[in-house]
Design a protein around this motif. Sequence first.
Motif, mmCIF file in Angstrom:
data_model
loop_
_atom_site.group_PDB
_atom_site.id
_atom_site.type_symbol
_atom_site.label_atom_id
_atom_site.label_comp_id
_atom_site.label_asym_id
_atom_site.label_seq_id
_atom_site.Cartn_x
_atom_site.Cartn_y
_atom_site.Cartn_z
ATOM 1 N N THR A 143 -16.843 21.292 10.447
ATOM 2 C CA THR A 143 -16.345 21.417 11.812
ATOM 3 C C THR A 143 -15.026 20.675 11.944
ATOM 4 O O THR A 143 -14.656 19.887 11.065
ATOM 5 C CB THR A 143 -17.363 20.855 12.820
ATOM 6 N N TRP A 144 -14.341 20.937 13.055
ATOM 7 C CA TRP A 144 -13.136 20.173 13.407
ATOM 8 C C TRP A 144 -13.411 19.229 14.587
ATOM 9 O O TRP A 144 -12.584 18.362 14.872
ATOM 10 C CB TRP A 144 -11.998 21.104 13.812
ATOM 11 N N ASN A 145 -14.534 19.405 15.263
ATOM 12 C CA ASN A 145 -14.785 18.635 16.479
ATOM 13 C C ASN A 145 -15.268 17.228 16.163
ATOM 14 O O ASN A 145 -16.126 17.038 15.292
ATOM 15 C CB ASN A 145 -15.826 19.333 17.356
ATOM 16 N N SER A 186 -20.344 11.637 16.477
ATOM 17 C CA SER A 186 -19.714 10.889 17.556
ATOM 18 C C SER A 186 -18.522 10.139 16.986
ATOM 19 O O SER A 186 -18.668 9.369 16.032
ATOM 20 C CB SER A 186 -20.710 9.916 18.195
ATOM 21 N N ASN A 187 -17.360 10.377 17.553
ATOM 22 C CA ASN A 187 -16.132 9.745 17.066
ATOM 23 C C ASN A 187 -15.954 9.954 15.569
ATOM 24 O O ASN A 187 -15.609 9.034 14.833
ATOM 25 C CB ASN A 187 -16.108 8.257 17.407
ATOM 26 N N SER A 188 -16.249 11.171 15.116
ATOM 27 C CA SER A 188 -16.022 11.608 13.732
ATOM 28 C C SER A 188 -16.980 10.975 12.729
ATOM 29 O O SER A 188 -16.776 11.113 11.526
ATOM 30 C CB SER A 188 -14.570 11.326 13.295
ATOM 31 N N ARG A 189 -18.032 10.301 13.208
ATOM 32 C CA ARG A 189 -19.057 9.744 12.311
ATOM 33 C C ARG A 189 -20.413 10.309 12.681
ATOM 34 O O ARG A 189 -20.613 10.821 13.790
ATOM 35 C CB ARG A 189 -19.098 8.218 12.407
ATOM 36 N N LEU A 190 -21.368 10.235 11.740
ATOM 37 C CA LEU A 190 -22.733 10.654 12.029
ATOM 38 C C LEU A 190 -23.515 9.487 12.618
ATOM 39 O O LEU A 190 -23.465 8.363 12.091
ATOM 40 C CB LEU A 190 -23.423 11.131 10.759
ATOM 41 N N HIS A 191 -24.220 9.760 13.714
ATOM 42 C CA HIS A 191 -25.056 8.752 14.367
ATOM 43 C C HIS A 191 -26.472 9.299 14.480
ATOM 44 O O HIS A 191 -26.693 10.365 15.059
ATOM 45 C CB HIS A 191 -24.513 8.410 15.759
ATOM 46 N N LEU A 192 -27.431 8.559 13.936
ATOM 47 C CA LEU A 192 -28.842 8.920 14.025
ATOM 48 C C LEU A 192 -29.506 7.975 15.011
ATOM 49 O O LEU A 192 -29.439 6.747 14.853
ATOM 50 C CB LEU A 192 -29.505 8.813 12.649
ATOM 51 N N VAL A 223 -28.482 4.179 13.572
ATOM 52 C CA VAL A 223 -27.707 3.923 12.358
ATOM 53 C C VAL A 223 -26.568 4.925 12.307
ATOM 54 O O VAL A 223 -26.626 5.984 12.945
ATOM 55 C CB VAL A 223 -28.565 4.034 11.081
ATOM 56 N N SER A 224 -25.530 4.585 11.553
ATOM 57 C CA SER A 224 -24.363 5.451 11.407
ATOM 58 C C SER A 224 -24.098 5.712 9.937
ATOM 59 O O SER A 224 -24.483 4.910 9.066
ATOM 60 C CB SER A 224 -23.126 4.818 12.057
ATOM 61 N N ALA A 225 -23.430 6.805 9.655
ATOM 62 C CA ALA A 225 -23.087 7.158 8.273
ATOM 63 C C ALA A 225 -21.889 8.095 8.290
ATOM 64 O O ALA A 225 -21.558 8.709 9.305
ATOM 65 C CB ALA A 225 -24.280 7.813 7.574
ATOM 66 N N GLY A 226 -21.243 8.184 7.140
ATOM 67 C CA GLY A 226 -20.117 9.100 6.996
ATOM 68 C C GLY A 226 -18.851 8.588 7.652
ATOM 69 O O GLY A 226 -18.842 7.611 8.397
ATOM 70 N N HIS A 227 -17.758 9.275 7.356
ATOM 71 C CA HIS A 227 -16.445 8.898 7.890
ATOM 72 C C HIS A 227 -15.580 10.149 7.956
ATOM 73 O O HIS A 227 -15.451 10.879 6.973
ATOM 74 C CB HIS A 227 -15.794 7.843 6.997
ATOM 75 N N LYS A 228 -15.011 10.430 9.125
ATOM 76 C CA LYS A 228 -14.180 11.613 9.341
ATOM 77 C C LYS A 228 -14.868 12.881 8.862
ATOM 78 O O LYS A 228 -14.314 13.663 8.078
ATOM 79 C CB LYS A 228 -12.825 11.452 8.652
ATOM 80 N N VAL A 229 -16.075 13.090 9.358
ATOM 81 C CA VAL A 229 -16.824 14.272 8.948
ATOM 82 C C VAL A 229 -16.349 15.520 9.681
ATOM 83 O O VAL A 229 -16.878 16.609 9.452
ATOM 84 C CB VAL A 229 -18.336 14.058 9.202
ATOM 85 N N ASN A 230 -15.341 15.381 10.550
ATOM 86 C CA ASN A 230 -14.771 16.544 11.237
ATOM 87 C C ASN A 230 -13.460 16.977 10.586
ATOM 88 O O ASN A 230 -12.528 17.388 11.267
ATOM 89 C CB ASN A 230 -14.553 16.228 12.721
ATOM 90 N N ASP A 281 -35.106 22.294 27.479
ATOM 91 C CA ASP A 281 -35.694 21.396 26.486
ATOM 92 C C ASP A 281 -34.911 20.109 26.283
ATOM 93 O O ASP A 281 -35.436 19.149 25.728
ATOM 94 C CB ASP A 281 -35.804 22.118 25.139
ATOM 95 N N CYS A 282 -33.622 20.083 26.664
ATOM 96 C CA CYS A 282 -32.866 18.836 26.513
ATOM 97 C C CYS A 282 -31.835 18.706 27.612
ATOM 98 O O CYS A 282 -31.205 19.689 27.994
ATOM 99 C CB CYS A 282 -32.218 18.723 25.132
ATOM 100 N N GLN A 283 -31.699 17.505 28.107
ATOM 101 C CA GLN A 283 -30.768 17.198 29.188
ATOM 102 C C GLN A 283 -29.706 16.214 28.700
ATOM 103 O O GLN A 283 -29.282 15.325 29.422
ATOM 104 C CB GLN A 283 -31.534 16.588 30.387
ATOM 105 N N TYR A 284 -29.289 16.373 27.447
ATOM 106 C CA TYR A 284 -28.382 15.399 26.860
ATOM 107 C C TYR A 284 -26.951 15.672 27.310
ATOM 108 O O TYR A 284 -26.580 16.794 27.602
ATOM 109 C CB TYR A 284 -28.455 15.428 25.332
ATOM 110 N N LEU A 285 -26.167 14.612 27.325
ATOM 111 C CA LEU A 285 -24.761 14.740 27.685
ATOM 112 C C LEU A 285 -23.891 15.100 26.492
ATOM 113 O O LEU A 285 -22.739 15.464 26.644
ATOM 114 C CB LEU A 285 -24.263 13.426 28.302
ATOM 115 N N THR A 286 -24.469 15.004 25.292
ATOM 116 C CA THR A 286 -23.693 15.303 24.086
ATOM 117 C C THR A 286 -23.362 16.787 24.039
ATOM 118 O O THR A 286 -24.231 17.630 24.258
ATOM 119 C CB THR A 286 -24.499 14.927 22.833
ATOM 120 N N PRO A 287 -22.096 17.166 23.772
ATOM 121 C CA PRO A 287 -21.770 18.597 23.664
ATOM 122 C C PRO A 287 -22.463 19.218 22.463
ATOM 123 O O PRO A 287 -22.825 18.539 21.494
ATOM 124 C CB PRO A 287 -20.246 18.593 23.490
#
Length: 1324
Positions: free
Chosen positions: A398-400, A422-428, A440-447, A496-502
Motif C-alpha cells: 500500500t501507499w497509505n 498507523s504512521n507507516s508502522r504496524l500496530h497490534l 506492540v509495534s513492528a515494521g518501518h515504512k510499510v507504506n 460489526d465495528c465502530q472503529y475510527l481507523t480508516p
Amino acid sequence: MVFLRHMVTLYTLSVFSGASAATHYNCNGPLISTLPHSSFQSSSQSTISYAAYNAKLNRRDGAGGWSPMVTDQEPWLQVDLREQMEVTAVATQGRYDSWDWVSSYLLLYSDTGRAWKQYRQEDSVGRFVGNVNSEAVVQNKLSHPVRTRFLRFVPLDWNPSGWMGLRVEVYGCSYKSYVADFDGRSSLLYRFNQKSMSTVKDVISLRFKSHQAEGVLLHGEGQRGDYITLELHRGRLDLYLNLDDSRLRFTSGRVAVTVGSLLDDQHWHSVHIERFNKQVNLTVDSHTQHFQTKGEGHSLEVDYELSFGGIPLPGKPGTFLRKNFHGCMENLYYNGINIIDLAKRRKPQIHSVGNVTFSCSQPQLVACTFLSSSSSFLSLSSAASATGGFSVRFQFRTWNPDGLLLSVQLNPEPQRLELLISNSRLHLTLHSTGRQKSEVSAGHKVNDGLWHSVSLNTRNLQITLAVDGEPSSTIELWEQLESRGSFYFGGCPTMDCQYLTPAFQGCMRLIFINSQPMNLNHVQQGLLGNSNELQFDTCNIRDRCLPNLCEHGGRCSQTWSSFSCDCSGTGYSGATCHNSIYESSCEAYKLIGSSSGFYSIDPDGSGPLGPTQVYCNMTEEKVWTVLTHNSTAPVTVKGSSLRKPHIMKFNYSTSAEQLRAIVSGSEQCQQEVIYNCKKSHLFNTKGSGKCFKTSRRTGWKRMTAMSAMTGREDGSPLSWWLDREGERRSYWGGFLSGVQQCSCSLEGNCIDMNYFCNCDSDTDAWANDTGILSYKDHLPVSQIVIGDTNRTGSQAVYHIGPLRCYGDKSIWNAASFYQESSYLYFPTLQAELASDISFYFKTSTPSGVFLENLGLKNFIRVELSYPSVVTFSFDVGNGPVVLSVKSHLPLNDRQWHYVRAERNVKEASLQVDQLPLRFLEAPADGHPRLRLSSQLFVGGTASLQRGFLGCIRTLTINGVSFDLEERAKMTPGVSSGCPGYCSGSSSLCHNRGRCIEKSNGYVCDCSQSAYGGTTCNQEVSVSFDMESSVTYTFQEPFSVMQNRSSQASSVSTESSSRAREDVAFSFVTSQRPTMLLTVSTFNQQYIAVILAKNGSLQIWYHLQTDRSPDVFSPALGNLADGRLHRIRIHRVGKNLYVQIDQDIHTKYTLSSDAELILIRSLTLGKVTRMENFNEEVMQAASKGFIGCLSSVQFNHVAPLKAALTNRGSSLVTIRGPLVQSNCGALAESTSHILQDQTVTANKDKEQHGNGTQKDLAVIAGVVTAVVFIAVCALAVISRLLYQQRRAQRSSSIKEENRHSMYTDYRTELHLHNSARDNMKEYYI
C-alpha cells in the motif's frame, strides 16, 4: 581494424533495429473474428442467447452480443487469444438492434488468465471511451502496444435507458518469442571469442517479469575498472555503468540510475539500453532516463563474458555475489545477438549455470485490491486449530500510512484483536475488558508500495507479530485466546465495528488462516466468506510519483488515491511547486514597496531557471539590478605577453542562462571597464589623425619576438575581453560593438589623437582608459586577456565593474485592441502539464476574450464574461471546467486590473486583483495533459467573435513574457502601447498604490497600501507608549482566503484554499521585551511578533490549538537598538519567509499548513485580551510597545493608516495616547542619543590622555562641528527647495499643465493609428 570492426557492428545493429521495426509496421489485423466459442468467457450471461461467444464485432449471432445478468455486481467479458499476441488497438460495439451498450470500460490483460493488470494510456488514464449507440464501432488505439494472451473488458458505464451490451474486436499481430526461466540460482554466461570486448556503442534489449523485488538481470566487468550491471532493487530497475575508472569499482561511490517502479508485479516489462560513448538512454516501459556515464573512457571494456540472471563467482559454480534474478526473460538481445536463442540451441558461446529452462512457468500469485478507504473489507472464516489459538499469515502492499489490516473478535468475550497500519508502522492492539489494552509495534515504512509479509500467532499464551522475517514482537497473555466469528481483512461491516481507523486501501495475497490457504477465486464466486468494494485477480496499485509531476525539484509523496509535492527548499510553491516565491526583477520588488538591498529574483518566474541573488539599488530615477563577480578589486598586471598572457575569468553570482534572462529582460545594461597603463598597449590602435576600423586577428601565436616586445605592427589588439558567449571583443566602451576603439576616441578627447585609446600612445606616464560597455548582447564580460606588460617599466592595472541593468521590459509591454475582429497570434501554448497566465487589462466594454488556444478536443480560455466577472475555462479531456471570479465593482471601469490563471495536474486557480483566490481540485484519475494544436490568440478568438476591446499589458505565460508591442506593429486593428497616464514605464504610484486614470490627469489610490500621500510613498507612522494600542477588528468572521469557486464540472472537486499571510511593518524601539503585532482568531489561533528579553525578534505561529506553537527567531541580535528596522513576513502553507531590513529572505517550515479560520482582530502594541498566549508572549503583550511603528500591512489591510484616517470607526479601537510621528527621524535622534551616551561613557578614559591629545581633540571637535553645521544647513536648504519644487510639480499635474497633458493624451491617441481619428476613445 578494431575501429572498423566497431563501425561494422554499429551498422549491423542499425540494420537489425530497422528490420525489427518493420515487422510491426502492419500490426493492426483483427484477432478475434476466427476464435472458437471456447475463447470467450464472462462473469455471467442473461441467457444462453446473450453468451460471451456472441460478442464478436458486427455479428448478429444469438441476441446480437453479450449482456450480463442484471444482478451481476462485477461484470466482465474475457477473450483468450490462444497465444501471446501483440495488441495495438481494441474496438467495441453495442448489442445489435437494442438499447444495450457500454459507454466506458476498463481493459485488463494477463498471460495466464489469473493475475491481471489494468492497461493505462500514456497519461495514466485507465478509462476507455465506449459507445453512444448500439451500432457504431468505437476504436481505441493503445498508446503503447501490449503483448498478452488474455484480455478482459470491464464495463464501467452503460446506457441508462437500457443495459450493458457488448461486441468487441482486438487488433494486433503475432510475434516471435524467445523465453528463458531463471529460478533464482541460475544464470546464462555469454562468453567472448577474445579475452575482452571493447565497444563504443551498445544496444541491449529484453523483457522480463518477476514477483521478486530484487535480482541481477545483467552484469559484466573489466580489469581496468569498467563495469555494467542491471539490477532489480526494491521493485525498481538500477543501472550501474562505468567507463575506465577503477576507483568506483565495487565501492560506495557507485551511483545507480534508477527507472521504473512496481516492477515485481508478475507482468512483462520492457527494457532498452542504448549507449554511444558516454551518452546513455535507459528506457523501462515508457519511461526514459538520459544520462552520461562515469569514468574517463568512451568505450566499455568487458573481460571474458557477460552474465544474465546473476553474478557467478569465478571458480565457485552455483555461488553468486548478489541476489539472482527469479523470473522470466524474453527476447534478450545484446548488440543484435539473440542470447536466449543461442542458449536454447546449446551454442558454445553460451554457458548455462544452474537450471535455466525455456518456457515461463512462474507461479501466478493471485491478489485482490481493496478499493475504498471507508467500505472495503474481506470476511473469511476457518476451521479451528487443532492445537488451540489461531494463526494468520498474509502479504500486503500500500501507499497509505494508516489503515486497518485485520480485526477479529476473541473468546473469552468481549476481547478483540486489531492489526493496523498507523504512521507507516504496524500496530497490534489487544482490547480487553473496559479500557484496558495491550499494544506492540513492528515494521518501518510499510507504506512504501512493496510487498510485506505479516505473521500473527496466538499460541502458548503469547501473541507474536512478525514482519518481513524480522524479530517478533510479543504480547503476553493470562489465558489462551480463541477466535470468535470471522476474520475481517482491510475493514469490516459498519454493524460489526465502530472503529475510527480508516479501512485499508491496497493489495493482499497469500492469505493463510490456521495454516490453510484462502482461495480468493472462491470468494469471488460467492463460495467462501464475504466481501465489499474489492477487485479480484489483480493488484491495481500504481505509482503516482512516476513520472514525478512535482516541478523544480519538488519531492513527491503519495497515498493510494493522490500525490503531493514538498516544495521546501526549492524556491517555489503551489500544488506542484510551479510558482516562484520570488519576484522576477528588482523593478517588481520596487512596485511592491521594497527598498534597496539584496534580493532573490527569478527572471523567468515559473520557468526552468531557478532564483538567483542580486543587489537591487532603488534610486529615485532608476531601479538598478547589480550582479557582482569574483574579481571586485583592481588587478595589477606585469610580465604578460601574447605568448603568456594574463587571463582572468569572471564568475558571476548566477548561471549563464540566468544572466542571459536578466540582461534580455532589462531595458538597458552596462558594465564599467577601467584600464590604467604605463607603457602597456591596450588595443594597439593607430589613427593618423583620423578614425579608421582595424581588422580583428586571432593568430597571436604566429607573432615575432620583436612584435612581442614592442607591440604588433599590424594593429591587431594586444588585449581583449570575451563576451557572455565566449566571443572575443576589442572595444572599450559604448554600444558600437564593431568599432575597435576606447571611449576617449568616441568622445574625441584622447591624449594623443593619433591613437584610438589613451594607453595605445605607449607613454612612460600613467594613462587611463575608462569606458562603459552598454551593448546588451555582449554583456557581461566573461574573461579578459592582457598581453603587453612584459617590457621594462611596463605595467597595467585594470578593474571590471559589476554588471548593472535597469528597467523591466515586460512590465509596461502593452497592446491596444480597437477592432472586435482583431487579435494577436503566437505559437501554440506549450502547457501540457502546467500553465500559469498573468496579465493586466483595462477596458470599457462589458465582455471580451483575453486569450484562447484550441486543440482537437482540448482548449484553454480566459475572458471577461460580464462587466464584473472574469472566467477561466479549459478542457483536458475530463469535460469543461469553469472558474469565475466576480467583483463587487465593475471591471470595465477603464482602470488596470490584474488577472492570474493557473492550471496543473492537481488543481486550477483564478485570481483577479486582490479578490480572494478561487480554485478547483482536478480529479485524481482524470486526463492530466492539455493537448493544444492551434495558435495562441490574444485579444480575440479563432472564430473572430467576442474579441476584446481595450488594453492588455505584461502578458506572461509560464515565465515567458510576450512581446505584445512588437507583434502589434504588424497587426491591423491593434497598436503598440496603451494611451493614458497610467500606462507608462515610470511608476507614478508607489508601495502597492494603484494608478487611477482621470480625464485630466491621474490620482493614486492608496487604499491597499500602508503608505499615504499623493503617490503612496509617504510613511504612516505613529508613536506608542506603554498603554497605547491599535486594534483592527474585521467586519465579520473572516478567513484569509475563504472564497471558493462553485463546482463547474462533475469531474472536478472543490477544496479549501491554501493558507497565506503577508505582513510588513517598520519599527523603532529601545524596549525589551515588547509586543509588536498580534493576530487572533475566534478559534484560539494566533500570530505574534515580539522582541524577546534579549531584543531578538521572535515570530510565534499557533495554528493548531492541540499543539505547541511554532517559534522562530530569525534575528538573534538586539533589534531594540533605537534604529529603524523593516520586517517582512510571507507564508504559503507550511513555508514561512522572513526578511529583516535588507537581508535576503530566510525560510522556515511550520508544523502545520492550517489557515487562519475566522480572524477576529489585529492588534499593535499592548494586548489586553490574552486568552491562550504562551507565557513569553503574554509577558511581551503586557509590557506593550514604546516607540514608533510605521507602514503596517497585513494582507490587504493597513491597520495603522486606518486608525489615523478613520478615527471613530467601529473597526478601529484605540487605547492610550497615539501621536502621528516620523519613525525615520526618531531613529536618527535615537542614534544621536546613543552616540552621546557612548561619548559620555568614554569620557573618563579620554581624561587620562596627554595635553597634546586633548588639544588635538578640541581642534578636531571644533572643525567637525563647523563642518557638521554647514552640512546640516545645506541639507535643510536643499530639502526646503526640493519640497517646494515637488509641491509645484505636484500641483502642476492638476492645475497648470492640465490642458497640455490632456492635449498630449489626445495627440498620443492620434499617433497610435490615424484610422481612429473619427472614432470615440471608448475603452480607456
